[in-house]
Design a protein around this motif. Sequence first.
Motif, mmCIF file in Angstrom:
data_model
loop_
_atom_site.group_PDB
_atom_site.id
_atom_site.type_symbol
_atom_site.label_atom_id
_atom_site.label_comp_id
_atom_site.label_asym_id
_atom_site.label_seq_id
_atom_site.Cartn_x
_atom_site.Cartn_y
_atom_site.Cartn_z
ATOM 1 N N TYR A 200 -10.242 6.083 -1.839
ATOM 2 C CA TYR A 200 -9.464 5.286 -0.875
ATOM 3 C C TYR A 200 -9.339 3.816 -1.257
ATOM 4 O O TYR A 200 -10.265 3.209 -1.799
ATOM 5 C CB TYR A 200 -10.090 5.383 0.523
ATOM 6 C CG TYR A 200 -9.902 6.751 1.125
ATOM 7 C CD1 TYR A 200 -8.715 7.088 1.776
ATOM 8 C CD2 TYR A 200 -10.890 7.720 1.001
ATOM 9 C CE1 TYR A 200 -8.532 8.355 2.302
ATOM 10 C CE2 TYR A 200 -10.717 8.992 1.532
ATOM 11 C CZ TYR A 200 -9.536 9.304 2.176
ATOM 12 O OH TYR A 200 -9.343 10.547 2.691
ATOM 13 N N ASP A 201 -8.155 3.280 -0.921
ATOM 14 C CA ASP A 201 -7.904 1.849 -1.012
ATOM 15 C C ASP A 201 -8.197 1.274 0.369
ATOM 16 O O ASP A 201 -7.427 1.467 1.316
ATOM 17 C CB ASP A 201 -6.448 1.606 -1.423
ATOM 18 C CG ASP A 201 -6.194 2.121 -2.824
ATOM 19 O OD1 ASP A 201 -6.697 1.491 -3.764
ATOM 20 O OD2 ASP A 201 -5.532 3.180 -2.973
ATOM 21 N N ASP B 171 2.237 3.041 -2.210
ATOM 22 C CA ASP B 171 1.894 4.036 -3.233
ATOM 23 C C ASP B 171 0.377 4.175 -3.405
ATOM 24 O O ASP B 171 -0.113 4.636 -4.428
ATOM 25 C CB ASP B 171 2.552 3.644 -4.570
ATOM 26 C CG ASP B 171 2.206 2.218 -4.981
ATOM 27 O OD1 ASP B 171 1.552 1.511 -4.178
ATOM 28 O OD2 ASP B 171 2.570 1.805 -6.104
ATOM 29 N N LYS B 172 -0.364 3.753 -2.372
ATOM 30 C CA LYS B 172 -1.844 3.828 -2.444
ATOM 31 C C LYS B 172 -2.363 4.771 -1.364
ATOM 32 O O LYS B 172 -1.586 5.371 -0.615
ATOM 33 C CB LYS B 172 -2.433 2.422 -2.291
ATOM 34 C CG LYS B 172 -2.073 1.499 -3.456
ATOM 35 C CD LYS B 172 -2.888 0.222 -3.403
ATOM 36 C CE LYS B 172 -2.876 -0.491 -4.744
ATOM 37 N NZ LYS B 172 -1.563 -1.066 -5.072
ATOM 38 N N ASN B 173 -3.674 4.893 -1.302
ATOM 39 C CA ASN B 173 -4.317 5.806 -0.353
ATOM 40 C C ASN B 173 -5.103 4.961 0.657
ATOM 41 O O ASN B 173 -6.297 4.757 0.524
ATOM 42 C CB ASN B 173 -5.230 6.755 -1.138
ATOM 43 C CG ASN B 173 -5.690 7.925 -0.306
ATOM 44 O OD1 ASN B 173 -5.144 8.201 0.756
ATOM 45 N ND2 ASN B 173 -6.731 8.597 -0.774
ATOM 46 N N LEU B 174 -4.367 4.461 1.656
ATOM 47 C CA LEU B 174 -4.910 3.417 2.537
ATOM 48 C C LEU B 174 -5.891 3.950 3.578
ATOM 49 O O LEU B 174 -5.591 4.872 4.341
ATOM 50 C CB LEU B 174 -3.743 2.688 3.239
ATOM 51 C CG LEU B 174 -4.103 1.597 4.246
ATOM 52 C CD1 LEU B 174 -4.972 0.500 3.636
ATOM 53 C CD2 LEU B 174 -2.820 0.969 4.821
ATOM 54 N N TYR C 178 0.804 -1.241 0.000
ATOM 55 C CA TYR C 178 0.000 0.000 0.000
ATOM 56 C C TYR C 178 0.832 1.284 0.000
ATOM 57 O O TYR C 178 0.263 2.363 0.087
ATOM 58 C CB TYR C 178 -0.956 0.014 1.200
ATOM 59 C CG TYR C 178 -2.163 -0.886 1.018
ATOM 60 C CD1 TYR C 178 -3.347 -0.401 0.457
ATOM 61 C CD2 TYR C 178 -2.108 -2.226 1.380
ATOM 62 C CE1 TYR C 178 -4.446 -1.224 0.280
ATOM 63 C CE2 TYR C 178 -3.204 -3.059 1.203
ATOM 64 C CZ TYR C 178 -4.366 -2.557 0.659
ATOM 65 O OH TYR C 178 -5.454 -3.377 0.479
ATOM 66 N N LYS D 238 -11.840 2.746 -4.123
ATOM 67 C CA LYS D 238 -10.932 2.520 -5.254
ATOM 68 C C LYS D 238 -10.528 1.040 -5.320
ATOM 69 O O LYS D 238 -10.460 0.447 -6.379
ATOM 70 C CB LYS D 238 -9.691 3.405 -5.066
ATOM 71 C CG LYS D 238 -9.076 3.864 -6.369
ATOM 72 C CD LYS D 238 -7.745 4.521 -6.118
ATOM 73 C CE LYS D 238 -7.861 6.025 -6.011
ATOM 74 N NZ LYS D 238 -6.580 6.638 -5.604
ATOM 75 N N SER D 239 -10.251 0.471 -4.142
ATOM 76 C CA SER D 239 -9.998 -0.966 -4.054
ATOM 77 C C SER D 239 -10.443 -1.437 -2.677
ATOM 78 O O SER D 239 -10.632 -0.615 -1.767
ATOM 79 C CB SER D 239 -8.512 -1.276 -4.275
ATOM 80 O OG SER D 239 -7.745 -0.796 -3.190
#
Length: 181
Positions: free
Chosen positions: A96-97, A34-37, A32, A124-125
Amino acid sequence: MDIEKRKWEIMFDETKLRERINELGEQIKFDYIDKNLLIISLLKGSFIFCADLVRCIDIKTLRVNFMTTSSYGDAEESSGKVKVQADITLSDISDYDVLIVDDIADTANTMVHVVNHISKKNPKSLKTCVLLDKPSRREVEFVPDYCGFEIEDKFVVGYGFDFQDRYRNVPYIFNVTEELK
Ligand code: PRP
Ligand code: MG
């Protein structure tokens, strides 16, 4: 039934929990970074696991939100009917992820219900994380994306797991067996 009159043994002590949760945290950071956790912790059972897990995920921008679900009440067996007693407080999670965190997947009615509920909000995921998994007890198909330990069908207490809403604060997980004669 009185837990003091039952036999019990430690299943996962504090060291074992810390080591495994550290590994989960590192894996989640890797996945995560590089994601928006956004972590969604299911109350009450996951409050201790989630508090330790988020401190092992080295992503300072992660967010945490909560949902209260209930299926067991004071019973030892799941009722199968999951209620969302309190929803998350974010109205828009489309950026958001999401990682849903719970203490255990047993019948998996809770996780499947929550996954469906959160999916409708179009994150988002969406992935799931449980500390314990009891695959032998499934009533609905579910495989967690992250899992601390797979266990047999044993009654677990401590580290967030309750016995009649008590013992959640015990810092290790123990297994309650038959009543003492
Ligand atoms: C327990 C546990 C999980 C769920 C798992 O919660 O914390 O959330 O049951 O069971 P399932 O896979 O069969 O649905 P419970 O509803 O007892 O409430 P609690 O979290 O407040 O203890
Ligand atoms: Mg729960």
